[in-house]
Design a protein around this motif. Structure first.
Motif, PDB file in Angstrom:
ATOM      1  N   VAL A  97       0.573  -1.463  -0.670  1.00 50.13           N
ATOM      2  CA  VAL A  97      -0.100   0.065   0.126  1.00 50.13           C
ATOM      3  C   VAL A  97       0.736   1.295  -0.465  1.00 50.13           C
ATOM      4  O   VAL A  97       0.775   2.166  -0.902  1.00 50.13           O
ATOM      5  CB  VAL A  97      -1.191  -0.100   0.841  1.00 50.13           C
ATOM      6  CG1 VAL A  97      -1.820   1.336   1.599  1.00 50.13           C
ATOM      7  CG2 VAL A  97      -1.793  -1.299   1.325  1.00 50.13           C
ATOM      8  N   LEU A 112      -7.499   8.236   0.170  1.00 51.41           N
ATOM      9  CA  LEU A 112      -6.701   6.823   0.645  1.00 51.41           C
ATOM     10  C   LEU A 112      -6.255   7.029   1.803  1.00 51.41           C
ATOM     11  O   LEU A 112      -5.951   6.861   2.321  1.00 51.41           O
ATOM     12  CB  LEU A 112      -6.370   5.757  -0.056  1.00 51.41           C
ATOM     13  CG  LEU A 112      -5.782   4.786   0.684  1.00 51.41           C
ATOM     14  CD1 LEU A 112      -7.302   4.000   0.900  1.00 51.41           C
ATOM     15  CD2 LEU A 112      -5.766   3.519  -1.203  1.00 51.41           C
ATOM     16  N   LEU A 115      -7.088   8.314   5.086  1.00 52.76           N
ATOM     17  CA  LEU A 115      -8.124   7.254   5.683  1.00 52.76           C
ATOM     18  C   LEU A 115      -7.307   6.347   6.062  1.00 52.76           C
ATOM     19  O   LEU A 115      -7.203   6.245   7.568  1.00 52.76           O
ATOM     20  CB  LEU A 115      -8.598   6.537   4.637  1.00 52.76           C
ATOM     21  CG  LEU A 115     -10.030   6.602   4.687  1.00 52.76           C
ATOM     22  CD1 LEU A 115     -11.448   6.443   3.565  1.00 52.76           C
ATOM     23  CD2 LEU A 115     -10.562   7.001   5.323  1.00 52.76           C
ATOM     24  N   VAL A 116      -5.776   6.667   5.407  1.00 46.15           N
ATOM     25  CA  VAL A 116      -5.329   5.930   5.889  1.00 46.15           C
ATOM     26  C   VAL A 116      -4.086   6.032   7.691  1.00 46.15           C
ATOM     27  O   VAL A 116      -4.192   5.567   8.644  1.00 46.15           O
ATOM     28  CB  VAL A 116      -3.766   5.434   5.156  1.00 46.15           C
ATOM     29  CG1 VAL A 116      -2.469   4.611   5.495  1.00 46.15           C
ATOM     30  CG2 VAL A 116      -4.244   4.471   4.288  1.00 46.15           C
TER      31      VAL A 116
ATOM     32  N   PHE B  14      -2.443  -3.993  -6.276  1.00 47.16           N
ATOM     33  CA  PHE B  14      -1.931  -3.502  -4.940  1.00 47.16           C
ATOM     34  C   PHE B  14      -3.032  -2.062  -3.786  1.00 47.16           C
ATOM     35  O   PHE B  14      -2.688  -2.985  -3.291  1.00 47.16           O
ATOM     36  CB  PHE B  14      -1.664  -2.069  -5.400  1.00 47.16           C
ATOM     37  CG  PHE B  14       0.415  -2.702  -6.010  1.00 47.16           C
ATOM     38  CD1 PHE B  14       1.133  -3.107  -4.937  1.00 47.16           C
ATOM     39  CD2 PHE B  14       1.153  -3.294  -7.629  1.00 47.16           C
ATOM     40  CE1 PHE B  14       2.425  -2.813  -4.919  1.00 47.16           C
ATOM     41  CE2 PHE B  14       1.770  -3.762  -7.553  1.00 47.16           C
ATOM     42  CZ  PHE B  14       3.263  -2.972  -6.406  1.00 47.16           C
ATOM     43  N   LEU B  15      -3.937  -2.907  -4.837  1.00 47.87           N
ATOM     44  CA  LEU B  15      -5.511  -2.014  -4.477  1.00 47.87           C
ATOM     45  C   LEU B  15      -6.694  -2.409  -3.215  1.00 47.87           C
ATOM     46  O   LEU B  15      -5.775  -2.250  -2.106  1.00 47.87           O
ATOM     47  CB  LEU B  15      -5.264  -0.484  -4.292  1.00 47.87           C
ATOM     48  CG  LEU B  15      -4.093   0.773  -4.664  1.00 47.87           C
ATOM     49  CD1 LEU B  15      -4.454   1.890  -5.415  1.00 47.87           C
ATOM     50  CD2 LEU B  15      -3.785   1.075  -2.514  1.00 47.87           C
ATOM     51  N   THR B  18      -6.604  -4.237   0.294  1.00 45.83           N
ATOM     52  CA  THR B  18      -6.962  -3.683   1.271  1.00 45.83           C
ATOM     53  C   THR B  18      -7.979  -2.395   1.444  1.00 45.83           C
ATOM     54  O   THR B  18      -8.555  -2.555   2.473  1.00 45.83           O
ATOM     55  CB  THR B  18      -5.080  -2.691   1.181  1.00 45.83           C
ATOM     56  OG1 THR B  18      -4.367  -3.211   0.228  1.00 45.83           O
ATOM     57  CG2 THR B  18      -4.934  -1.559   2.102  1.00 45.83           C
ATOM     58  N   LEU B  19      -8.080  -2.308  -0.134  1.00 46.71           N
ATOM     59  CA  LEU B  19      -9.682  -0.830   0.717  1.00 46.71           C
ATOM     60  C   LEU B  19     -10.827  -2.290   0.914  1.00 46.71           C
ATOM     61  O   LEU B  19     -11.547  -1.166   1.888  1.00 46.71           O
ATOM     62  CB  LEU B  19      -9.657  -0.653  -0.775  1.00 46.71           C
ATOM     63  CG  LEU B  19      -9.418   0.501  -1.350  1.00 46.71           C
ATOM     64  CD1 LEU B  19      -9.053   1.439  -2.673  1.00 46.71           C
ATOM     65  CD2 LEU B  19      -9.677   1.622  -0.452  1.00 46.71           C
ATOM     66  N   PHE B  22     -10.286  -2.929   4.325  1.00 49.71           N
ATOM     67  CA  PHE B  22     -10.304  -1.049   5.439  1.00 49.71           C
ATOM     68  C   PHE B  22     -11.731  -1.153   6.080  1.00 49.71           C
ATOM     69  O   PHE B  22     -11.956  -0.847   6.462  1.00 49.71           O
ATOM     70  CB  PHE B  22      -9.351  -0.376   4.580  1.00 49.71           C
ATOM     71  CG  PHE B  22      -9.031   1.394   4.884  1.00 49.71           C
ATOM     72  CD1 PHE B  22      -8.018   0.237   5.979  1.00 49.71           C
ATOM     73  CD2 PHE B  22      -9.498   1.971   4.657  1.00 49.71           C
ATOM     74  CE1 PHE B  22      -7.163   1.923   6.448  1.00 49.71           C
ATOM     75  CE2 PHE B  22      -9.297   2.950   5.683  1.00 49.71           C
ATOM     76  CZ  PHE B  22      -8.262   3.043   6.735  1.00 49.71           C
ATOM     77  N   ILE B  27     -13.811   0.671   9.002  1.00 47.05           N
ATOM     78  CA  ILE B  27     -15.002   1.665   8.198  1.00 47.05           C
ATOM     79  C   ILE B  27     -16.342   1.401   8.223  1.00 47.05           C
ATOM     80  O   ILE B  27     -17.347   1.696   9.034  1.00 47.05           O
ATOM     81  CB  ILE B  27     -15.085   2.129   6.999  1.00 47.05           C
ATOM     82  CG1 ILE B  27     -13.479   2.491   6.035  1.00 47.05           C
ATOM     83  CG2 ILE B  27     -16.162   3.886   6.653  1.00 47.05           C
ATOM     84  CD1 ILE B  27     -13.343   3.698   6.504  1.00 47.05           C
TER      85      ILE B  27
END
Lengths: 283, 299
Positions: A97, A112, A115-116, B14-15, B18-19, B22, B27
């Motif tokens: 990330v 993002l 957020l992180v 890649f993302l 994780t999103l 997350f 959230i």
């Protein structure tokens, strides 16, 4: 000449002051470690005396037996397992990330990133209850999943941020030329970036390991079988006199519980200190 | 697949995991939590109805919570001061030309490696056994009894332990800040006749304002979130009186929330407390950081 002497006296006074301060900081730990070698009935009567008059390993032998049928060997293995896997997960995912946030261009990157970072300040308490309900819904309560799996998804902003800062310090030309030479994003990441961010990974690994090792609250929430207890939880229960423990063995097991962190710290002291200094400052 | 699509896919890989996580771990629970604080949910099954602000109204009428809120504020304020003062003094000591400063730095940092549970255990012995025996020997009444079981001194014990644990960490931030100040600035000031004290207050402190912002913020959130030391050292005790009701005189917010939710199984109310806690912490942090930022100077 007299100026020299007065300077010398100043240095000595200064040294004494700092050493005294250092002693205060280290005294409680020394007290714990040394008292754990006293016969257990001597710990309280001679509590003002640092060095044991009579050395014994009984507390370690008795304490290691643990309680409720499980030795501290079980608890230590549990802690090692949780700390290692969670640390591995958080390192891999945070590096991915961090690379994406630092080098890739995509929509919503700024959001993002915010957020992180905001997870760094979100107190655990606000998520504690809903997370617990959520994991219970997934039937994860009573397993190690809640204490391990989330870490495989870069949920610790601190590490993402630490590694991002580090990648930020690597010249962009390096990835550009790798790209020209035909490296894909993955290639660039694995061959160019990864070897260069080892120091940041080491720092993150140490922190992560120590934090997971010391984590008490999640063990309290999610572990309900005696054989799955990590050290932090086991110690807290063990210290309760109703578990049949005595002061000596509680101190002995407490001393043992800080050995891994202490060893790691002694080995990696320098990178740890640098890690805190740089992340703390670049805020 | 065109190269552009390929690149998109790479970014995706890649993302997106994780999103997703997350969302799942942070959230969604966050939003759920806020939502549940407006229901009558007891933790099992689903809730039966929305209750508006009832949970919030109830916690404001609960002496134990109000007391714990005040105690947390008091603890936070005292703790911010002690941790930062101690850390700053130590950082001055270990950045001076003293021999063995790296050893000292490491030594001061060591308490930070130790989990709250062990810390609580050791200090419990110190406050309940070692100090009283010293107190009885030298005839000092105040420390002849456990400082933890005295409701007037229990706050002092928590601040001591937290300062001891956390000052070494904050010290490292100050040390880095001090080292980043160029030597020539300090030397020039010395040549111009600035005394040690003046050099610190007029040059070093203004130049390291950024480090103060960070450190105060970290101490603020750390104090507010204090949980494990609270459990292991005092476990909320001893009993005190607040608004004519018995309360646990050293129960900090985090412990109070945990007890409400998991001991008394009142999830919705526990969550309402957590939301309130979050709002207050956020407001405090924003005020603190913006105040500090306004004081920072460009180095």
């Amino acid at each position: 000449m007299s100026r020299m002497t007065s300077k010398k006296i100043k240095t000595v006074v200064f040294h004494v002051l700092v050493a005294f301060g250092g002693l205060i900081m280290i005294y409680p730990l020394l007290w714990m470690a040394l008292s754990s070698f006293k016969p257990t009935d001597q710990v309280l009567p001679t509590s003002g005396q640092l060095i044991p008059a009579q050395w014994t390993l009984d507390n370690y032998v008795n304490g290691w037996k643990g309680f409720m049928g499980y030795t501290f060997g079980t608890f230590f293995l549990n802690s090692f397992f949780i700390s290692f896997t969670a640390t591995f997960g958080t390192l891999v995912s945070s590096a991915f990330v961090a690379f994406a946030l630092q080098r890739l261009k995509f929509k919503g990157k700024k959001l993002l990133f915010t957020l992180v970072l905001s997870t760094m300040m979100l107190p655990a308490q606000i998520l504690m209850i809903p997370q617990f309900m959520w994991y219970r819904h997934l039937n994860w309560v009573g397993t190690y999943y809640p204490m391990i799996l989330p870490y495989f998804f870069a949920i610790q902003g601190f590490f993402v941020y630490l590694i991002m800062n580090f990648i930020g310090g690597i010249p962009k030309d390096l990835d550009e030329s790798a790209k020209i030479d035909g490296c894909t994003y993955y290639g660039t990441f694995f061959r160019i970036i990864l070897p260069l961010i080892v120091p940041a990974l080491v720092t993150s690994a140490i922190f992560s390991f120590i934090w997971r090792w010391d984590d008490y609250l999640s063990a309290l929430l999610y572990v309900n079988r005696a054989n799955m207890r990590p050290v932090a939880l086991a110690l807290q229960l063990f210290s309760d006199p109703s578990s049949g423990s005595d002061i000596g063995s509680t101190l002995a097991m407490s001393t043992l519980s800080i050995v891994p962190a202490t060893i790691i710290f002694l080995i990696f002291q320098k990178s740890l200190v640098e890690g805190i200094a740089t992340t703390g400052i670049k805020g | 697949m065109t190269s552009k699509q390929k690149r998109k896919l790479t970014e995706f890989l890649f993302l997106v995991p994780t999103l997703l996580a997350f969302l799942m771990v942070i959230i969604i629970p966050f939003i759920y939590g806020i939502f549940y604080s407006f229901t009558d949910w007891q933790g099992t099954g689903s809730f039966s109805k929305m209750v508006g602000f009832d949970n919030y109204a109830a916690i404001f009428n609960e002496p134990a919570f109000l007391h714990s809120f005040l105690v947390t504020l008091k603890f936070t304020v005292i703790n911010i001061i002690t941790v930062n003062v101690v850390a700053f003094i130590i950082s001055l000591l270990v950045t001076s030309e003293i021999r063995g400063r790296n050893v000292y730095r490491a030594g001061f940092f060591v308490p930070n490696l130790i989990g709250g549970i062990v810390l609580g255990l050791i200090w419990q012995f110190i406050f309940s056994n070692i100090l009283p025996s010293v107190g009885q020997a030298i005839g000092w009444d105040l420390i002849s009894k456990s400082l933890i079981s005295n409701k007037d001194t229990v706050m002092f014990t928590m601040v001591t332990v937290n300062t001891w644990q956390y000052a070494g960490y904050i010290m490292l931030i100050y040390v880095a800040a001090i080292q980043s100040i160029s030597k020539s600035v300090m030397e020039a000031a010395e040549v111009d006749g600035a005394k040690y004290w003046t050099r610190i207050t007029k040059i070093q402190i203004p130049l390291m304002a950024n480090a103060f912002t960070i450190s105060l913020f970290l101490t603020l959130t750390n104090s507010f979130k204090m949980y494990d030391v609270n459990v292991a050292l005092t476990n909320g005790g001893p009993v005190g009186i607040f608004m004519n009701k018995p309360v646990n005189s050293s129960e900090l917010l985090a412990l109070n929330i945990y007890q409400t939710a998991f001991k008394y199984n009142n999830m919705a109310q526990g969550q309402a407390k957590a939301v309130l806690f979050f709002v207050v912490l956020t407001i405090f942090s924003i005020i603190q950081v913006s105040y500090n930022k306004s004081k920072e100077v460009e180095a």
